[in-house]
Design an enzyme around this catalytic site. Structure first.
Site, PDB file in Angstrom:
ATOM      1  N   ARG A 174      31.059  30.878  38.226  1.00 16.40           N
ATOM      2  CA  ARG A 174      31.717  31.785  37.183  1.00 16.40           C
ATOM      3  C   ARG A 174      32.560  32.515  37.929  1.00 16.40           C
ATOM      4  NH1 ARG A 174      25.992  35.218  36.936  1.00 16.40           N
ATOM      5  NH2 ARG A 174      25.653  35.564  39.319  1.00 16.40           N
ATOM      6  N   ARG A 218      35.486  32.632  44.537  1.00 14.29           N
ATOM      7  CA  ARG A 218      34.570  31.978  45.302  1.00 14.29           C
ATOM      8  C   ARG A 218      34.556  30.323  44.976  1.00 14.29           C
ATOM      9  NH1 ARG A 218      29.263  36.011  44.628  1.00 14.29           N
ATOM     10  NH2 ARG A 218      30.266  37.763  45.690  1.00 14.29           N
ATOM     11  N   ASP A 248      30.762  29.911  33.380  1.00 11.63           N
ATOM     12  CA  ASP A 248      29.655  30.754  33.446  1.00 11.63           C
ATOM     13  C   ASP A 248      28.640  30.255  32.269  1.00 11.63           C
ATOM     14  OD1 ASP A 248      27.589  32.694  33.381  1.00 11.63           O
ATOM     15  OD2 ASP A 248      29.161  34.514  33.605  1.00 11.63           O
ATOM     16  N   ILE A 249      27.470  29.739  32.524  1.00 11.72           N
ATOM     17  CA  ILE A 249      26.903  28.965  31.579  1.00 11.72           C
ATOM     18  C   ILE A 249      26.028  30.223  30.604  1.00 11.72           C
ATOM     19  CG2 ILE A 249      26.407  26.993  32.840  1.00 11.72           C
ATOM     20  CD1 ILE A 249      23.383  28.223  33.261  1.00 11.72           C
ATOM     21  N   ASN A 262      23.161  22.820  37.990  1.00  7.09           N
ATOM     22  CA  ASN A 262      22.502  23.480  39.234  1.00  7.09           C
ATOM     23  C   ASN A 262      22.556  25.049  39.136  1.00  7.09           C
ATOM     24  OD1 ASN A 262      21.792  23.670  42.365  1.00  7.09           O
ATOM     25  ND2 ASN A 262      23.650  24.846  42.159  1.00  7.09           N
ATOM     26  N   SER A 286      12.621  23.088  39.996  1.00  5.95           N
ATOM     27  CA  SER A 286      11.650  23.552  40.998  1.00  5.95           C
ATOM     28  C   SER A 286      10.345  23.226  40.840  1.00  5.95           C
ATOM     29  CB  SER A 286      12.094  24.769  41.081  1.00  5.95           C
ATOM     30  OG  SER A 286      11.278  25.526  42.240  1.00  5.95           O
ATOM     31  N   TYR A 328      10.700  33.427  37.615  1.00  5.43           N
ATOM     32  CA  TYR A 328      11.433  32.208  37.872  1.00  5.43           C
ATOM     33  C   TYR A 328      10.717  30.988  37.687  1.00  5.43           C
ATOM     34  CZ  TYR A 328      14.006  28.907  40.978  1.00  5.43           C
ATOM     35  OH  TYR A 328      14.713  27.906  41.718  1.00  5.43           O
ATOM     36  N   SER A 385      10.469  30.039  34.174  1.00  3.80           N
ATOM     37  CA  SER A 385      11.687  29.564  33.649  1.00  3.80           C
ATOM     38  C   SER A 385      11.877  28.117  34.122  1.00  3.80           C
ATOM     39  CB  SER A 385      12.795  30.483  34.180  1.00  3.80           C
ATOM     40  OG  SER A 385      13.157  30.207  35.411  1.00  3.80           O
TER      41      SER A 385
END
Length: 288
Positions: A45, A49, A84-85, A112, A158, A209, A212
């Protein structure tokens, strides 16, 4: 330059995403999917960077030694594109770019991009579920029509989202979920329970987290099921990269980003015997 293969990596300006791009370039030449030049879209996004990450990869000593990049005589080329998703307009612009530049379609997407916020309250829950669950699956739907037959979607989840953190009732509902609507209902119940302060009584952990990522694993399974039922051939899987030392883990992880990249890269490039809707870790199926 014309490309035989095109891949996309989201959230790739640092950490695991950056390492995934590196490993794709390194491993593609010896992979069974090598059919000629590969273009990898490194997306993030933040444009500055992302462009800095691209420049770093172009000077990477291991890539140079392996002659992996086209600039050094190799078969892989890396390009940066903003994405930017969490912004529908950003996803739309990138999809439009891919459709116009690559009329034959793309070969894989590794989702990712994700967030891990400190604290636990309703605001953290909504932001975390928004990015890691809703926006990631929305991006899958946006990319899916662009994928070639037998293309791949890999969602980085994860083991934090393993079902042993939920009550038996909620765990069984996750396992029984067949559609994204089934999983949406669980995410909505979690959000409502947090808002009411009753998440423990409802069978959910006080962990945005982890919930999700459980949702992402379940949503990925449901999307894969739908794709297969309608006769589609895109393989859609989720995976855990392991406990990787990155900014997200406050550099407490036990694996390097390159080690964490191995399973996502395998799911994008290697022969996985047509398996879809599975959760993977350490290059093999992981019990959810």
């Amino acid at each position: 330059m014309s490309y035989s293969r095109i891949g996309v990596v989201t959230g790739a300006n640092k950490g695991i995403g950056y390492a995934i791009v590196r490993q794709l370039a390194l491993q593609y030449p010896t992979s069974p999917t090598n059919a000629g030049p590969l273009l990898i879209y490194l997306t993030s996004r933040d444009q500055s960077r992302g462009e800095a990450a691209l420049q770093s990869l172009q000077q990477d000593s291991q890539l140079k030694e392996a002659k992996a990049l086209a600039s050094d005589g190799g078969v892989a080329e890396i390009k940066y594109h903003a994405l930017d998703i969490t912004e529908e307009d950003s996803v739309g612009k990138f999809v439009k770019h891919l459709r116009e530049k690559h009329e034959g379609g793309i070969d894989f997407v590794i989702n990712n991009a994700g967030i891990a916020l400190n604290g636990f309250d309703i605001d953290v829950v909504k932001k975390t579920l928004g990015c890691n669950y809703y926006n990631t699956l929305s991006a899958c739907h946006a990319f899916l029509p662009l994928l070639k037959p037998h293309g791949r979607i890999v969602n980085v989840a994860s083991t934090g989202g393993k079902l042993n953190i939920f009550s038996p009732t909620i765990r069984n509902r996750f396992l029984a979920s067949k559609t994204e609507s089934d999983v949406d209902a669980l995410m909505q119940e979690f959000t409502a329970a947090v808002e009411a302060g009753t998440q423990s009584e409802a069978g959910f952990p006080s962990a945005a987290y982890a919930t999700s990522k459980a949702g992402l694993i379940a949503g990925t399974r449901a999307l894969a099921r739908t794709e297969k039922e309608k006769g589609g051939t895109v393989l859609i899987n989720s995976c855990c990269p392991g406990y990787v030392a990155t900014d997200m883990s406050k550099h407490n992880g036990t694996l390097t980003p390159d080690q964490g990249a191995q399973t996502p890269v395998m799911l994008a490039l290697k022969d996985i015997n047509g398996e879809t809707g599975e959760f993977w870790k350490d290059l093999k199926h992981e019990e959810w």
